[in-house]
Design an enzyme around this catalytic site. Structure first.
Site, mmCIF file in Angstrom:
data_model
loop_
_atom_site.group_PDB
_atom_site.id
_atom_site.type_symbol
_atom_site.label_atom_id
_atom_site.label_comp_id
_atom_site.label_asym_id
_atom_site.label_seq_id
_atom_site.Cartn_x
_atom_site.Cartn_y
_atom_site.Cartn_z
ATOM 1 N N CYS A 20 9.199 4.274 3.274
ATOM 2 C CA CYS A 20 9.819 5.114 4.305
ATOM 3 C C CYS A 20 9.055 4.919 5.614
ATOM 4 C CB CYS A 20 9.780 6.586 3.873
ATOM 5 S SG CYS A 20 8.135 7.338 3.969
ATOM 6 N N HIS A 63 3.821 10.320 -1.399
ATOM 7 C CA HIS A 63 4.458 9.062 -1.773
ATOM 8 C C HIS A 63 3.462 8.116 -2.448
ATOM 9 C CE1 HIS A 63 8.092 9.414 1.184
ATOM 10 N NE2 HIS A 63 7.960 10.464 0.369
ATOM 11 N N CYS A 96 5.307 6.181 5.414
ATOM 12 C CA CYS A 96 4.469 5.228 4.687
ATOM 13 C C CYS A 96 4.283 3.947 5.489
ATOM 14 C CB CYS A 96 5.064 4.931 3.313
ATOM 15 S SG CYS A 96 4.964 6.332 2.176
ATOM 16 N N GLU A 140 2.848 4.948 -1.992
ATOM 17 C CA GLU A 140 2.079 4.127 -1.047
ATOM 18 C C GLU A 140 0.944 4.943 -0.436
ATOM 19 O OE1 GLU A 140 6.542 3.228 -0.153
ATOM 20 O OE2 GLU A 140 5.364 4.888 -0.976
#
Length: 151
Positions: free
Chosen positions: A111, A83, A114, A85
């Site tokens: 999410c 991801h 993260c 992040e």
């Protein structure tokens, strides 16, 4: 009542959107970008894509999640992409950049995975544009006292 964002918030969100356009995700609706900022200085950036040395979904021209009919917001482990992040935070770690107290600008709401990393990285503010079907992440960010703003 809508939150007010200053010109810096808008600039950094625009940059997150640009960074997101570099994504190697096969699903265009999941081109996610992140920018970590501290004292109006860009610390790191990240976008969603395969780990270094691994072929991306764009290179494979297939989305594993789509093939398996995995609903958004579930089974995060079944995806080649790291991801945005996570990439931004790991870049800070690799480069020895202190992001404690920073703001993370992200094109999409984080999410739960993260979110846990954001909390432990010491990020104090998250600004995002698009929602994501993960209520648990919102609860954890609130419980951790992280300021969360949707632009």
């Amino acid at each position: 009542m809508a939150e007010k964002f200053d010109k810096w918030d808008k600039r950094f969100m625009e940059l997150a959107e640009t960074v997101g356009s570099w994504s190697s995700c096969w699903q265009e609706n999941r081109h996610v970008g992140a920018v970590i900022v501290k004292d109006k200085r860009i610390m790191t950036t990240g976008y969603n894509g395969a780990p270094s040395g691994i072929k991306s979904c764009a290179e494979k021209q297939v989305c594993m999640r789509r093939e398996m009919n995995i609903p958004s917001g579930t089974r995060h482990e079944l995806c080649y992409a790291v991801h945005a992040e996570q990439n931004a935070i790991t870049q800070a770690a690799r480069m020895g950049i202190n992001i404690c107290g920073a703001t993370l600008y992200c094109t999409h709401q984080p999410c739960i995975i993260c979110t846990k990393i954001i909390i432990n990285a010491g990020i104090k503010r998250v600004v995002y544009k698009h929602g994501y079907p993960d209520e648990f992440s919102l609860r954890l960010l609130e419980e951790a006292g992280i300021e969360l703003l949707q632009m």
